[in-house]
Write an enzyme that holds these catalytic residues in place. Structure first.
Site, short mmCIF file in Angstrom:
data_model
loop_
_atom_site.label_atom_id
_atom_site.label_comp_id
_atom_site.label_asym_id
_atom_site.label_seq_id
_atom_site.Cartn_x
_atom_site.Cartn_y
_atom_site.Cartn_z
N HIS A 32 40.50 29.75 42.81
CA HIS A 32 41.44 29.59 41.69
C HIS A 32 40.73 29.50 40.34
O HIS A 32 41.06 30.22 39.40
CB HIS A 32 42.30 28.33 41.91
CG HIS A 32 43.17 28.02 40.73
ND1 HIS A 32 42.79 27.14 39.74
CD2 HIS A 32 44.36 28.50 40.37
CE1 HIS A 32 43.73 27.10 38.83
NE2 HIS A 32 44.71 27.91 39.18
N CYS A 59 40.73 46.85 45.52
CA CYS A 59 41.17 45.83 44.57
C CYS A 59 40.46 44.49 44.79
O CYS A 59 40.80 43.51 44.15
CB CYS A 59 42.68 45.65 44.62
SG CYS A 59 43.26 45.04 46.21
#
Ligand code: PEP
Ligand code: MG
Length: 813
Positions: A435, A766
């Site tokens: 995160h 990605c």
């Protein structure tokens, strides 16, 4: 007296008369004269010109008197400034209009009143200064305006008060410091019929996003009642974002709608001398948007027309900002002000910044290293924060100051407001895809994660430099070390044959990132939208009442404030987030991935613990495809499908492609496709393409079978590396083995590329690998990858390295 020069009807005024009527009035007149016949409502009025102002000042002997007063004034002496300012304003208020001028003003006011069918009608009396809007002397908003003015005396006095407001203490002080002559700033006044927004709503609107300069959206801000509270920032307004291209196609092009905090509204006063008064708003009304969707779309259309008008008139792109009012009596919208937006129209398309640290002796000051996130450098004073509420005796988050270096164990979404203030972030835990890393990258803040020692090693108030500009290892240095920031013009960047796409997490950043050269979005993760805009577990939203936990229900009611229906709340918030990204990169492809939280992450959402199992290994547990067709989750997945359907079909953003993550077998894939269809998302219908993340070894071994059901693969190198090497990507203990460039991972990728070529399926990537390692990106291009998606901070170096490589490859052929 030449009356024709002193007082003019608004329709006689045009944009080339700024010196005669001031900037605001000139553009108002321009609009009445040229846009009214296109159906754009503008309330009528008349203008007291600069010539009339001059005449007033002259007739009352004010010019010389005021000049003497300001000449003697020392503006740094605040007591003196206040006294002289007050004296000047009083002198202006005490003056008298020459009789003939006064008569014309009164006649005009009567005429206006009659035209609106009411004697002594309510008008707005607004200042319009001649110096306004000049780039180096922006006086905008410095002069007064008066709303709901009625009757001859009040009109006359308000005009005088407008004149006087050219001499506020602030304006006097500003002009003196900036070296402007006090007597060359002049004022004109507009007397305009009020739209009854006190009974309706009002606000501002821009034909461009004023934050990012994104030019394909109309931004509308508004509140109930008169607009002053909004302008003064006393309430936080509702916001609508309307996407111009699909608006033009007649779609319901509102791609985002945020409810403001409209605690009060400004209404007409009740007593004789009270023009306006502030009322507190009922709870019910606070929950409502100040405009309906239809009204917002109507307004957006007008704003686009006004922009088009000014663009044509100026023969160059001219974005505009307008003030609008919704008349609660006549139920009509009005534009009460419009003018060219000056900030972005004059700005060149942005540049990208590269960071360099040159100090050769810096290595002696190295304290420790960790994993570098991004390629920037930051420096400042350390502030160690262990938990967000400071319970354990550590510094409280409220003590965190702008520009400090945030040092902590690990962050989660609640830390984002704090992270935004930091000049750099250093954590003990986490890997390159945690995160803290993803958020720091988006915010453009240098971060070092997984250092293991940050909180024990660094002390509050210690000064450090955090460098992520020296390769994949991030370095924390003692003291403040100089570094350089080099700007690269985007227009000078090289082009590549291989389309380079962007990974975008936060919808809020999408408009800004769309300025970076790109071929669309290779990965938009729904988890970020759910974390930041929805907060609650989808099943908790649907079933909280059945659970009987009052606290949870209360929390959910807070979260869904303004929405009566929880599932509609989820669909709407998610569809707005997706649409924001879809619009930013339109018409390029935007690949949106269905939610891929792990069960431990889902548990962290509000109410999550009631619906999520506690798994030993959530990384390889109930995540991705296996949830979507499961009886325990399917309805929640249905909400995601409905959001996508809405974005594509209602908002018209058919550039959205969907992607399925963590799908273990072709049978699972087929089950997911069937559930999608149940909720109205059918592959191939209305051009819908479906991609699959290639991130499990099984995806590669069985690529041919998977390929039968999808339009493309996107390599998830983060999970593929984890699962090929059998290591936990979040564990700092084995992080030294984690490398996408490991031969085993590369062979996996080569195998996929070969199989995909045979089946004619597109393959992109990605995962984080190509963003961090240009040599890995080069490996992919050499072996025929169709597209590469990188994080916005890495676009620049990727473009250079790939274009160089492509040149070499062409030569070698
Ligand atoms: C990946 O696995 O490479 C990926 C892009 O997805 P995530 O990091 O969200 O698992
Ligand atoms: Mg993944």
């Amino acid at each position: 007296m030449d009356k024709s020069k002193m007082i003019l009807g608004l329709s006689e005024v045009s944009l080339d008369m700024v010196d005669k009527v001031g900037g605001k009035n000139a553009s108002l007149g321009e609009m009445i004269g040229n846009l009214a016949d296109r159906g754009i409502n503008v309330p009528d009025g008349f203008v007291v010109t600069v010539a009339a102002y001059d005449k007033y000042m002259e007739a009352n002997g004010l010019t010389d008197h005021i000049r003497t007063l300001v000449d003697q004034l020392d503006v740094d002496d605040l007591v003196q400034l206040r006294k002289t300012g007050m004296q000047i304003r009083q002198l202006i208020m005490d003056g008298n209009f020459p009789d003939d001028l006064k008569e014309v003003i009164e006649d005009r006011y009567e005429e206006l009143s009659l035209n609106y069918g009411k004697p002594a009608t309510d008008v707005a009396v607004r200042s319009s200064a001649t110096t306004e809007d000049l780039p180096d002397a922006s006086f905008a908003g410095q002069q007064d305006s008066f709303l709901n003015v009625r009757g001859h005396n009040n009109v006359i006095n308000s005009i005088k008060a407008c004149f006087a407001s050219l001499f506020t203490d602030r304006a006097i002080s500003y002009r003196t410091s900036a070296g402007f002559d006090h007597m060359t700033a002049k004022l004109s006044v507009c007397i305009q019929k009020m739209a009854r927004s006190d009974l309706g709503a009002s606000g501002v609107s821009f034909s461009i996003d004023p934050e990012s300069g994104f030019d394909n959206a109309v931004i509308i801000n508004g509140t109930f009642g008169l607009g002053e509270l909004l302008v003064q920032g006393e309430i936080s307004p509702d916001e609508f974002i309307v996407f111009k291209p699909t608006l033009a196609e007649g779609k319901d092009a509102i791609i985002e709608k945020k409810l403001g905090e409209k605690t009060h509204k400004l209404a007409y006063g009740h007593k004789p001398n009270e023009l306006t008064r502030k009322l507190s708003l009922e709870e019910e009304q606070r929950k409502q948007f100040c405009l309906t969707d239809e009204q917002a779309l109507q307004l957006a259309k007008w704003v686009v027309e006004i922009e088009e008008y000014y663009t044509k008139r100026n023969d160059r792109w001219t974005p505009v900002d307008v003030e609008w009012a919704y008349d609660g009596l006549s139920e009509e919208l009005f534009i009460v002000q419009a003018r060219p937006e000056t900030v972005h129209a004059n700005q060149k398309v942005g540049s990208l910044t590269q960071f360099n640290i040159d100090d050769e002796n810096r290595h002696e000051r190295l304290i420790f290293e960790g994993i570098a996130v991004g390629d920037r450098i930051g420096k400042g004073e350390v502030n160690v924060i262990h938990t967000l509420d400071g319970r354990d005796g550590s510094a409280d988050e409220a003590d965190f100051e702008d520009g400090q270096v945030l040092v902590t164990e690990m962050t989660d979404p609640d830390w984002e407001p704090l992270m935004k203030k930091a000049s750099a972030i250093v954590t003990n835990k986490g890997g390159r895809t945690c995160h803290a890393a993803i958020v720091a990258r988006e915010l453009g803040i240098p971060a070092i994660v997984g250092s293991t020692v940050a909180t024990q090693t660094l002390n509050n108030e210690q000064e450090v430099t955090v460098s992520c500009a020296e390769g994949s290892s991030g370095k924390v240095y003692e003291g403040l070390i100089d570094f350089k920031e080099i700007d690269h013009q985007i227009s000078d960047l090289p082009e590549t044959e291989t389309p380079i796409m962007l990974n975008v997490a936060s919808p809020d950043m999408a408009f800004k990132f769309s300025k970076v050269p790109n071929s669309g979005v290779g990965l938009a993760r729904e988890e970020f939208i759910i974390n930041n805009y929805i907060h609650a577990h989808p099943l908790a939203l649907l079933y909280h009442e059945d659970i009987g936990d009052e606290e949870l229900t209360e929390r959910i009611n807070e979260i869904t404030y303004g929405y009566d229906d929880e599932s509609e709340f989820f669909i709407k918030k998610l569809s707005y987030g997706i649409a924001h990204i879809g619009a930013a990169f339109h018409p390029n492809r935007v690949i949106v991935r269905f939610s891929d939280f792990k069960s431990n992450e889902y548990r962290n959402l509000v109410g999550g613990s009631y619906f999520e199992p506690e798994e030993e290994n959530p990384m390889i547990g109930w995540r991705g495809a296996s949830r979507y067709y499961s009886d325990k989750y399917k309805v929640a997945f249905g909400l995601e499908c409905q959001a996508i359907k809405r974005v594509r079909e209602v908002y018209g953003l058919t550039n959205i492609t969907v992607m399925i993550p963590f799908c273990r077998t072709p049978e699972e894939l087929q089950k997911v496709l069937a559930v999608m269809e149940e909720y109205g998302l059918k592959r191939g219908e209305n051009g819908l393409e479906v991609y699959l993340m290639a991130e499990l070894p099984s995806n590669i071994m069985m690529a041919e079978e998977f390929a039968e059901h999808v339009d493309g693969f996107s390599i998830g190198s983060n999970d593929l590396t984890q699962l090929t090497l059998g290591l936990d990507r979040d564990s700092s203990l084995v992080a030294h083995v984690y490398d996408e460039r490991n031969e085993a991972v590369k062979r996996m990728i080569l195998m996929l590329l070969e199989k995909a070529k045979k089946t004619g399926t597109k393959v992109g990537i990605c995962g984080q690998g190509p963003s961090d390692f240009p040599d890995f990106a080069e490996f992919l291009v050499k072996n025929g990858i169709d597209t590469i998606s990188v994080t916005p901070d890495s676009m620049f170096k990727t473009l250079y390295s790939i274009s160089e490589l492509e040149k070499k490859l062409v030569k070698a052929e």
